[in-house]
Design an enzyme around this catalytic site. Sequence first.
Site, mmCIF file in Angstrom:
data_model
loop_
_atom_site.group_PDB
_atom_site.id
_atom_site.type_symbol
_atom_site.label_atom_id
_atom_site.label_comp_id
_atom_site.label_asym_id
_atom_site.label_seq_id
_atom_site.Cartn_x
_atom_site.Cartn_y
_atom_site.Cartn_z
ATOM 1 C CD GLU A 156 37.543 -31.289 -28.277
ATOM 2 O OE1 GLU A 156 36.960 -31.927 -27.363
ATOM 3 O OE2 GLU A 156 37.820 -31.801 -29.375
ATOM 4 C CB CYS A 200 34.247 -34.439 -33.388
ATOM 5 S SG CYS A 200 33.238 -33.488 -32.216
ATOM 6 C CB CYS A 219 34.868 -29.957 -30.909
ATOM 7 S SG CYS A 219 34.164 -30.968 -29.569
#
Length: 179
Positions: free
Chosen positions: A70, A98, A101
């Site tokens: 990402e 996560c 990101c």
Amino acid sequence: MFIQPQQHHCELHLSEQDYALMKHALMLADNAEREGEIPVGAVVIDPQGQIIGEGWNRSISLSDPSAHAEMLAIRSAAQRLGNYRLIDCTLYVTLEPCTMCAGAILHSRLGRLVFGAADYKTGAIGSRFHFFEEYKMNHFLHIRGGVMATQCGEKISRFFQKRRAEKKALKALQVVSLG
């Protein structure tokens, strides 16, 4: 284990383009796997549907803990546009983002997030906790999870099964060579 998460914020109709772009992200995840990385791929498109950023996990190969798929796709898109704001752009990623990101998604002002498999260990979009519901942010994000979740989850599961088998074989080889 990866299970399709609930939808958040709004229910958006999935188009053929959504499936095509998730398939593209899965192909990018293959690049990560070839490099020995966890197979996660990501694509950013502009409001007209053009790909403006791509990435796959490269934390190991770049010695960079922030080199998630990402992050690399968002960086690539921002550089291409010459602007760190990716307003009305969409990020497709094969695994639930996560917290790191999710923070980049927030700061880039992406308009939409589409992800595949849930991540119950570190997922910040509903599986472990929900970054965009936990905080009072001034940015609204359309989120759709579970797109091609089976294919995305199986790719990661196979990767870790293979990795465990390789470690087991190496350990057995070490025991034989010591004996």
